[in-house]
Scaffold this active site. Structure first.
Site, PDB file in Angstrom:
ATOM      1  N   GLU A 163      64.242  46.735  48.560  1.00  0.00           N
ATOM      2  CA  GLU A 163      64.652  47.096  49.919  1.00  0.00           C
ATOM      3  C   GLU A 163      63.658  46.587  50.953  1.00  0.00           C
ATOM      4  O   GLU A 163      64.040  46.208  52.069  1.00  0.00           O
ATOM      5  CB  GLU A 163      64.821  48.613  50.036  1.00  0.00           C
ATOM      6  CG  GLU A 163      65.883  49.198  49.128  1.00  0.00           C
ATOM      7  CD  GLU A 163      67.231  48.508  49.283  1.00  0.00           C
ATOM      8  OE1 GLU A 163      67.593  48.139  50.414  1.00  0.00           O
ATOM      9  OE2 GLU A 163      67.934  48.339  48.264  1.00  0.00           O
ATOM     10  N   HIS A 206      64.593  43.137  51.993  1.00  0.00           N
ATOM     11  CA  HIS A 206      65.600  43.115  53.053  1.00  0.00           C
ATOM     12  C   HIS A 206      64.959  43.394  54.418  1.00  0.00           C
ATOM     13  O   HIS A 206      65.273  42.736  55.414  1.00  0.00           O
ATOM     14  CB  HIS A 206      66.671  44.181  52.780  1.00  0.00           C
ATOM     15  CG  HIS A 206      67.541  43.896  51.597  1.00  0.00           C
ATOM     16  ND1 HIS A 206      68.173  42.682  51.412  1.00  0.00           N
ATOM     17  CD2 HIS A 206      67.896  44.672  50.542  1.00  0.00           C
ATOM     18  CE1 HIS A 206      68.878  42.720  50.296  1.00  0.00           C
ATOM     19  NE2 HIS A 206      68.720  43.907  49.745  1.00  0.00           N
TER      20      HIS A 206
END
Length: 203
Positions: free
Chosen positions: A38, A41
């Site tokens: 994550e 991202h």
């Protein structure tokens, strides 16, 4: 609460103490991998001036809550692929370590098991996240590629249809696996179907 119990049943331990140690390696390792995915991202989103203040972590994956959508399909592709790219970074570090381990260390020590587990988990998540199914990164990439030539709503509907079929295939194939893997695979498949249906409904 549930994931450590799942790991506890699957680790190859010779004693209760070793089982707990290997369970902790699996549990901490899984969430470290999801968290860094994550963060990949988020780092790519920062590159396009999109902030992220929250990450949701769960036993079946994570979600970076971007404050704004990508402005172009190309930005969406870069942000989507940044997560799977993190698994490649993990593997570039881990593969040489795995290669240097002796057979005894690899098969008979907790750190050999940890290296095997981290390598296997990153390899599986790298491939799995690239499947063209919502809410996986591959589904977002497919929608972005389609939206380069078609209206974004139409692209979302097409990508969502692919996701529904893909999620059903995951769910059906999971039923042929042992009980624990079957349950997890079934939940993942149905979650993909629901996410794809929601994307299609929004479009």
């Amino acid at each position: 609460i549930l994931m450590p119990l799942v790991f506890l049943r699957r680790v190859p331990a010779a004693s209760p103490g070793e089982a707990i140690l290997l369970m902790a390696v699996c549990f901490i390792g899984l969430f470290a991998i999801i968290w860094t995915h994550e963060m990949g991202h988020i780092a790519a989103a920062w590159r396009f001036h999109i902030r992220t203040e929250k990450i949701t972590l769960g036993p079946l994956g994570g979600l970076a809550h971007l404050n704004a959508p990508a402005k172009t399909p190309k930005e969406d592709i870069w942000i989507s692929l940044a997560g799977p790219a993190v698994h490649l970074i993990w593997l570039v570090v881990l593969w040489p370590i795995e290669w240097l381990l002796t057979d005894y260390a690899y098969f008979s020590t907790w750190y050999g098991f940890a290296i095997w587990y981290l390598v296997a988990t990153n390899e599986v998540l790298l491939v799995f996240n690239l499947l063209p199914i919502f809410p996986l990164d591959g589904g977002r990439v497919l929608r972005a590629l389609l939206s380069m030539k078609h209206h974004p709503n139409r692209a979302t509907i097409w990508a969502a249809n692919v996701g529904i079929v893909g999620g059903l295939l995951i769910a059906v194939s999971a039923l042929s696996q042992p009980s624990t893997a079957s349950s997890i695979g079934l939940v993942i498949g149905l979650s993909c179907v629901l996410a794809s249906v929601n994307e299609k409904r929004s479009a």
